[in-house]
Design a protein around this motif. Structure first.
Motif, short mmCIF file in Angstrom:
data_model
loop_
_atom_site.label_atom_id
_atom_site.label_comp_id
_atom_site.label_asym_id
_atom_site.label_seq_id
_atom_site.Cartn_x
_atom_site.Cartn_y
_atom_site.Cartn_z
N GLY A 1 -43.40 101.61 24.06
CA GLY A 1 -43.13 100.40 23.31
C GLY A 1 -44.31 99.85 22.51
O GLY A 1 -44.15 98.86 21.79
N ARG A 2 -45.47 100.45 22.61
CA ARG A 2 -46.63 99.95 21.87
C ARG A 2 -46.50 100.34 20.40
O ARG A 2 -45.96 101.38 20.06
CB ARG A 2 -47.91 100.52 22.46
N ILE B 1 -45.66 109.73 20.94
CA ILE B 1 -45.07 109.15 19.74
C ILE B 1 -43.54 109.20 19.80
O ILE B 1 -42.95 110.24 20.02
CB ILE B 1 -45.58 109.89 18.48
N ALA B 2 -42.93 108.04 19.59
CA ALA B 2 -41.47 107.95 19.53
C ALA B 2 -41.01 107.93 18.07
O ALA B 2 -39.97 108.49 17.75
CB ALA B 2 -40.98 106.71 20.25
N SER B 3 -41.77 107.28 17.19
CA SER B 3 -41.42 107.26 15.76
C SER B 3 -42.67 107.01 14.94
O SER B 3 -43.65 106.45 15.41
CB SER B 3 -40.36 106.19 15.46
N LEU B 4 -42.60 107.43 13.68
CA LEU B 4 -43.70 107.24 12.74
C LEU B 4 -43.09 106.81 11.42
O LEU B 4 -42.15 107.44 10.93
CB LEU B 4 -44.49 108.53 12.57
N ILE C 1 -46.98 103.61 14.03
CA ILE C 1 -46.59 104.55 15.07
C ILE C 1 -46.10 103.75 16.27
O ILE C 1 -46.79 102.86 16.74
CB ILE C 1 -47.76 105.45 15.48
N ARG C 2 -44.91 104.07 16.72
CA ARG C 2 -44.35 103.48 17.94
C ARG C 2 -44.38 104.54 19.02
O ARG C 2 -43.96 105.67 18.79
CB ARG C 2 -42.92 103.01 17.72
N THR C 3 -44.87 104.15 20.19
CA THR C 3 -44.95 105.10 21.29
C THR C 3 -43.77 104.88 22.24
O THR C 3 -43.08 103.86 22.16
CB THR C 3 -46.28 104.95 22.06
#
Length: 85
Positions: A25-26, A74-77, A20-22
């Motif tokens: 940027g984490r 969440i930006a991407s999973l 998971i990208r937040t």
């Protein structure tokens, strides 16, 4: 993407390894353990206990679950293959 999209995606992939990208940027990698109405909870990959360094502590069970990640962050999973870990 919408919060509902990520909630459904996380719910469908419970028990699977994900990345998971937040938006800040984490990157969080782990197995989806639980999905609530507003958060997804991960079990870190390769560790049974939280020894400092992942998440924000645990629930007291000794399993090393980090704090839940809010769906709005969440930006991407991406679903990961455990073969590479």
């Amino acid at each position: 993407m919408s919060i509902e999209h990520f909630h459904g995606l996380c719910h469908r992939h419970m028990g699977r390894a994900v990345e998971i990208r937040t938006h800040d940027g984490r990157i969080h990698r782990g197995i989806i353990h639980r999905v609530s109405n507003d958060r997804v909870f991960l079990q870190p990959l390769g560790r049974r206990r939280n020894l400092g360094g992942f998440g924000y502590g645990g629930w007291g069970w000794g399993w090393g679950f980090g704090a839940g990640i809010a769906f709005g962050a969440i930006a991407s999973l991406a679903v990961l293959s455990l073969f590479f870990f």
